[in-house]
Design a protein around this motif. Structure first.
Motif, mmCIF file in Angstrom:
data_model
loop_
_atom_site.group_PDB
_atom_site.id
_atom_site.type_symbol
_atom_site.label_atom_id
_atom_site.label_comp_id
_atom_site.label_asym_id
_atom_site.label_seq_id
_atom_site.Cartn_x
_atom_site.Cartn_y
_atom_site.Cartn_z
ATOM 1 N N ASN A 124 0.829 -1.211 0.000
ATOM 2 C CA ASN A 124 0.000 0.000 0.000
ATOM 3 C C ASN A 124 0.863 1.260 0.000
ATOM 4 N N LEU A 125 1.945 1.234 0.749
ATOM 5 C CA LEU A 125 2.837 2.395 0.769
ATOM 6 C C LEU A 125 3.513 2.603 -0.577
ATOM 7 N N GLN A 126 3.838 1.516 -1.279
ATOM 8 C CA GLN A 126 4.427 1.644 -2.617
ATOM 9 C C GLN A 126 3.426 2.261 -3.591
ATOM 10 N N LYS A 127 2.155 1.851 -3.487
ATOM 11 C CA LYS A 127 1.120 2.439 -4.347
ATOM 12 C C LYS A 127 0.965 3.929 -4.049
ATOM 13 N N GLU A 128 0.944 4.290 -2.748
ATOM 14 C CA GLU A 128 0.833 5.697 -2.358
ATOM 15 C C GLU A 128 2.024 6.493 -2.877
ATOM 16 N N LEU A 129 3.207 5.908 -2.772
ATOM 17 C CA LEU A 129 4.411 6.578 -3.244
ATOM 18 C C LEU A 129 4.345 6.822 -4.747
ATOM 19 N N LEU A 131 1.608 7.167 -6.522
ATOM 20 C CA LEU A 131 0.614 8.223 -6.730
ATOM 21 C C LEU A 131 1.193 9.596 -6.377
ATOM 22 N N LEU A 132 1.938 9.662 -5.297
ATOM 23 C CA LEU A 132 2.531 10.935 -4.898
ATOM 24 C C LEU A 132 3.583 11.409 -5.899
ATOM 25 N N ARG A 133 4.357 10.498 -6.434
ATOM 26 C CA ARG A 133 5.337 10.876 -7.462
ATOM 27 C C ARG A 133 4.639 11.431 -8.700
ATOM 28 N N HIS A 134 3.560 10.773 -9.103
ATOM 29 C CA HIS A 134 2.795 11.234 -10.261
ATOM 30 C C HIS A 134 2.205 12.617 -9.988
ATOM 31 N N SER A 135 1.633 12.780 -8.813
ATOM 32 C CA SER A 135 1.052 14.070 -8.435
ATOM 33 C C SER A 135 2.125 15.152 -8.379
ATOM 34 N N ASN A 136 3.284 14.811 -7.830
ATOM 35 C CA ASN A 136 4.392 15.760 -7.747
ATOM 36 C C ASN A 136 4.864 16.167 -9.142
ATOM 37 N N LYS A 137 4.914 15.216 -10.059
ATOM 38 C CA LYS A 137 5.337 15.517 -11.430
ATOM 39 C C LYS A 137 4.337 16.451 -12.106
ATOM 40 N N GLN A 138 3.044 16.201 -11.899
ATOM 41 C CA GLN A 138 2.017 17.077 -12.484
ATOM 42 C C GLN A 138 2.121 18.482 -11.897
ATOM 43 N N THR A 139 2.293 18.569 -10.593
ATOM 44 C CA THR A 139 2.415 19.868 -9.946
ATOM 45 C C THR A 139 3.660 20.598 -10.433
ATOM 46 N N SER A 140 4.744 19.876 -10.587
ATOM 47 C CA SER A 140 5.976 20.473 -11.088
ATOM 48 C C SER A 140 5.789 21.013 -12.505
#
Length: 170
Positions: free
Chosen positions: A24-29, A31-40
């Motif tokens: 679950n933590l790997q899935k969250e990570l 998702l967070l990387r994807h979100s961070n890339k979009q925000t960037s």
């Protein structure tokens, strides 16, 4: 023997729990990387547009000051103090935004390459109307932007119109 099986069973349950938790933590990570890339990407796009807008404003403000000087609406001293501000508008605003500097710090950095000093600019600002001096005193990028808009409107004689626009924006 039963105690050993109980302990082994309990350890297996803990192992299953931690394996599921790690997945679950790997899935969250991910998702967070994807979100961070979009925000960037959005920040980069906004930054590029900010640079374009400040460059366009710089050209507009510089043309206004030059026009006011050619029309003799401002004297040589005012022109010598205000023209470098307008000519370096984009640099000043971007330095404030990028590096978190105050307006005065950014202005001091820009004035190292100019013939005018901060004291000469302050003397010219002191002679301007109080509404112009008030936005100058904010010592922020938005205060500087408002100052440039207000001072160019004031010297070109469109003060009433400019004040209505500024008050409706704020």
């Amino acid at each position: 023997m039963i105690v050993a099986f109980g302990v082994i069973g309990l350890l297996i349950l803990f192992l299953i729990y931690f394996v599921l938790r790690a997945q679950n933590l790997q899935k969250e990570l991910a998702l967070l990387r994807h979100s961070n890339k979009q925000t960037s990407n959005k920040v980069t796009y906004a930054y590029r547009n900010l640079v374009l807008v400040t460059d366009a404003l710089e050209k507009n403000l510089t043309a206004r000051i030059e026009s006011a000087y050619k029309s003799r609406l401002i004297d040589q001293t005012q022109y010598n103090a205000l023209h470098p501000l307008m000519r370096n508008f984009s640099t000043i605003v971007m330095t404030c935004c990028e590096k978190g500097m105050s307006f005065e710090e950014s202005l001091n950095k820009v004035l190292l390459n100019e013939e005018v000093t901060l004291e000469e600019i302050r003397e010219v600002v002191k002679a301007l109307p109080s509404n112009v001096r008030m936005v100058w005193a904010k010592n922020t990028a938005d205060g500087f932007i408002a100052f440039c808009q207000t001072v160019t409107a004031t010297v070109s004689g469109t003060t009433a119109k400019a004040q209505k626009e500024l008050s409706s924006e704020e």
